[in-house]
Design a protein around this motif. Sequence first.
Motif, PDB file in Angstrom:
ATOM      1  N   ALA A 215      30.505  34.689  22.807  1.00 13.85           N
ATOM      2  CA  ALA A 215      31.350  33.490  22.835  1.00 13.85           C
ATOM      3  C   ALA A 215      32.375  33.600  21.711  1.00 13.85           C
ATOM      4  N   HIS A 216      33.644  33.547  22.080  1.00 17.01           N
ATOM      5  CA  HIS A 216      34.725  33.679  21.091  1.00 17.01           C
ATOM      6  C   HIS A 216      35.394  32.331  20.867  1.00 17.01           C
ATOM      7  N   SER A 217      35.578  31.999  19.595  1.00 16.38           N
ATOM      8  CA  SER A 217      36.262  30.762  19.228  1.00 16.38           C
ATOM      9  C   SER A 217      37.649  31.104  18.699  1.00 16.38           C
ATOM     10  N   GLU A 218      38.682  30.615  19.386  1.00 11.79           N
ATOM     11  CA  GLU A 218      40.045  30.816  18.907  1.00 11.79           C
ATOM     12  C   GLU A 218      40.279  30.033  17.623  1.00 11.79           C
ATOM     13  N   ALA A 219      39.660  28.857  17.504  1.00 12.69           N
ATOM     14  CA  ALA A 219      39.859  28.026  16.316  1.00 12.69           C
ATOM     15  C   ALA A 219      39.328  28.707  15.065  1.00 12.69           C
ATOM     16  N   LEU A 220      38.185  29.408  15.204  1.00 13.46           N
ATOM     17  CA  LEU A 220      37.579  30.084  14.054  1.00 13.46           C
ATOM     18  C   LEU A 220      37.920  31.567  13.997  1.00 13.46           C
ATOM     19  N   ALA A 221      38.545  32.084  15.088  1.00 14.94           N
ATOM     20  CA  ALA A 221      38.855  33.518  15.181  1.00 14.94           C
ATOM     21  C   ALA A 221      37.602  34.357  14.934  1.00 14.94           C
ATOM     22  N   GLU A 222      36.522  33.997  15.628  1.00 16.99           N
ATOM     23  CA  GLU A 222      35.235  34.644  15.378  1.00 16.99           C
ATOM     24  C   GLU A 222      34.426  34.702  16.670  1.00 16.99           C
ATOM     25  N   ASP A 223      33.616  35.774  16.797  1.00 16.91           N
ATOM     26  CA  ASP A 223      32.715  35.927  17.930  1.00 16.91           C
ATOM     27  C   ASP A 223      31.310  35.467  17.546  1.00 16.91           C
ATOM     28  N   PHE A 224      30.598  34.895  18.520  1.00 17.93           N
ATOM     29  CA  PHE A 224      29.230  34.425  18.293  1.00 17.93           C
ATOM     30  C   PHE A 224      28.344  34.957  19.416  1.00 17.93           C
ATOM     31  N   ASN A 225      27.135  35.362  19.054  1.00 12.97           N
ATOM     32  CA  ASN A 225      26.168  35.819  20.043  1.00 12.97           C
ATOM     33  C   ASN A 225      25.461  34.619  20.655  1.00 12.97           C
ATOM     34  N   ALA A 226      25.311  34.656  21.961  1.00 12.93           N
ATOM     35  CA  ALA A 226      24.642  33.568  22.678  1.00 12.93           C
ATOM     36  C   ALA A 226      23.681  34.167  23.695  1.00 12.93           C
ATOM     37  N   THR A 227      22.721  33.355  24.120  1.00 11.04           N
ATOM     38  CA  THR A 227      21.728  33.784  25.104  1.00 11.04           C
ATOM     39  C   THR A 227      21.647  32.732  26.203  1.00 11.04           C
ATOM     40  N   ILE A 228      21.734  33.171  27.453  1.00 17.18           N
ATOM     41  CA  ILE A 228      21.650  32.237  28.581  1.00 17.18           C
ATOM     42  C   ILE A 228      20.233  31.663  28.628  1.00 17.18           C
ATOM     43  N   SER A 229      20.141  30.340  28.547  1.00 19.08           N
ATOM     44  CA  SER A 229      18.838  29.677  28.533  1.00 19.08           C
ATOM     45  C   SER A 229      18.481  29.067  29.887  1.00 19.08           C
TER      46      SER A 229
END
Length: 344
Positions: A215-229
């Motif tokens: 998941a990429h946030s344009e506001a934070l300019a950062e990628d985050f790892n996520a897991t489909i729940s």
Amino acid sequence: MISATFKLLALGSIATLLVACSPAENPAAMARPAPFVKVSTLKTEPVQNRMQALGTLLAQESIDISSNVTEKITALHFNDGDAVTKGQLLITLQQDEEAAQLSSAKADLAEEERELARLKGLIATQSAAQTEYDQRKTAKLRAASKIAEIEALLAERNIRAPFSGVIGLRELSPGALVSPGTSIATLDDLSVMRMDFQLPSLSLTAITTGQSVIAHSEALAEDFNATISAIASRINPVDRSITARALIQNPDHKLKPGMLMLVSLVTKEHDAILVPESALQSIQLQHYVWIMNSEHKAERRTVELGTRKPGFVEIRSGIRVGEQLIYEGFTALQPGVTVSPQEG
């Protein structure tokens, strides 16, 4: 006669010159240097098929703090943005009447307990009937129930945090009259974020619970790892999409509810031939690349394109592993022309 002889001599000289300049008699005259090109050997690389979607963030737990009764606020026990724990007292509503009722009910209970103690002694000496004692026991139970009822009313006037989280901006001040449904403030558990996103229903078999996504946030300019729940049990009949939910750990509370995220997930990985996009020639809907064959001659091949990634494109058909791709110097080439390769 002299003039005619002179003309014959002139024509003979011109013919001699033409023969001397003829390409057939002078191969060196028609030889041209082979054009220089840069080539590389085609090989396969791992390629990931990705799908992208837009997701919206939600807090793991989120409520609007409100009241179950219509009453005045006497005290707020938090500041905007405070971190609170489960069970912490947040708001006190006016409760003078209930407090007085509780005192009265406790006095009634104490009275019933004293009467029971007195009757118990009388029964031992057979000075009182058992039925009178039983009636007092029932009265004591009613008095205890009355206390529990009033304590429940008091609890409704002491609003506590149902879970640990972060308080938002308060909407009301002490002295304000609140009623059920009136929002006093918000409470969000930001330690874990929920992210809902939609995908075409045709991709239903490409996603599963436990699958990792980025998941990429344009506001934070950062990628985050996520897991489909979880994956929705129904497909939207309007746009034929299905909703999936992923969880993102958020210990530093960077992510906020309502943020827009660009979701990217890998659906399949395979080996493929990748060529630089600069090596591609496109004419309308046809795509071509240039290959140098074993005789150092240029060939133009029609190819089918596949997945793209920055700077490169997958070639699904038209070329083979081990062939020499011409990726520079092909703009002026003609099929069959001999080229001079330079390894890239």
